[in-house]
Design an enzyme around this catalytic site. Structure first.
Site, PDB file in Angstrom:
ATOM      1  N   GLY A 199       0.795  -1.226   0.000  1.00 29.28           N
ATOM      2  CA  GLY A 199       0.000   0.000   0.000  1.00 29.28           C
ATOM      3  C   GLY A 199       0.824   1.271   0.000  1.00 29.28           C
ATOM      4  CB  SER A 200       2.941   2.842  -1.327  1.00 23.18           C
ATOM      5  OG  SER A 200       2.946   1.793  -2.270  1.00 23.18           O
ATOM      6  NE  ARG A 201       0.796  10.588  -3.004  1.00 19.09           N
ATOM      7  CZ  ARG A 201       0.122  11.690  -2.712  1.00 19.09           C
ATOM      8  NH1 ARG A 201      -0.831  11.660  -1.800  1.00 19.09           N
ATOM      9  NH2 ARG A 201       0.373  12.815  -3.339  1.00 19.09           N
TER      10      ARG A 201
END
Length: 219
Positions: A187-189
């Protein structure tokens, strides 16, 4: 489809945990509480399959083009706005940000071909990836790729769950558009900082695919 090399260790540990928990459940619980033992099996199997899915790398027809900026990650577009970059450019840039949920493919790809001229890791916080300050305060890894007179900054940003950013690039290295440059776990960007005046080809909340979707066209 295949499994990314960053997942080998995690999947091996997951397989051991899955096997141990279910062996213990079989020997100590199944005879007296079969429903509980079945629930343990279902939950652990689902978790293990999700772990495998997280590290998947699907087979794709990749997009390339001279003036195209290809999406570096799977996910959803959460930011399209002008920002002032304090890290490298020290001027205004067009930022496009893609949020990756734990269910997305987490392999990262080069948005353009060119040469790596900047590569810097920054320690930081673990704010949720959609937080406005995550771009500047979270753990992150920034890379600038130069093609001709154009420079693009690509920023891998850790989220509340992501605790490890993997980046394979080095300064001076030539890179090919849509080729792999890194991986972010859980989970990240990814942020892209583009020159002002770049034509944006996507909209907010649009679902995009790494190496496939064209985010923008350079002018």
């Amino acid at each position: 489809m295949h499994i990314h090399k960053e997942g080998y260790k995690s999947i091996a540990i997951g397989a051991i945990v899955f096997a141990v928990l279910n062996l213990l459940s079989f020997y100590f619980i199944s005879s007296s509480l079969p429903i509980v033992s079945l629930l343990i099996f279902i939950v652990t199997l689902g978790t293990f399959l999700f772990l495998i899915s997280f590290f998947r790398v699907p087979n794709r027809v990749l997009t390339t083009g001279e003036n195209l900026v290809v999406c570096p990650a799977d996910g959803k577009v959460v930011v399209i706005e002008e920002v002032f970059d304090e890290e490298y450019f020290h001027d205004k840039r067009l930022q496009i940000s893609v949020f990756m949920s734990p269910a997305n493919v987490h392999q990262n790809r080069n948005p353009i071909s060119g040469e790596v001229i900047y590569n810097q890791y920054h320690k930081g916080k673990y704010l949720v990836a959609w937080h406005p300050k995550s771009s500047t305060e979270n753990e992150r890894h920034s890379v600038v790729i130069k093609k001709g007179n154009t420079e693009i900054l690509v920023k891998q940003i850790a989220g509340a769950l992501a605790k490890r950013i993997v980046n394979y690039l080095k300064v001076g290295q030539p890179v090919a558009q849509a080729a792999e440059y890194g991986f972010i776990k859980f989970g990240s960007r990814v942020d892209l900082l583009l020159p002002l005046g770049t034509k944006v080809n996507v909209q907010l909340n649009e679902v995009v695919k790494g190496g496939v979707t064209v985010l923008a066209t350079l002018q």
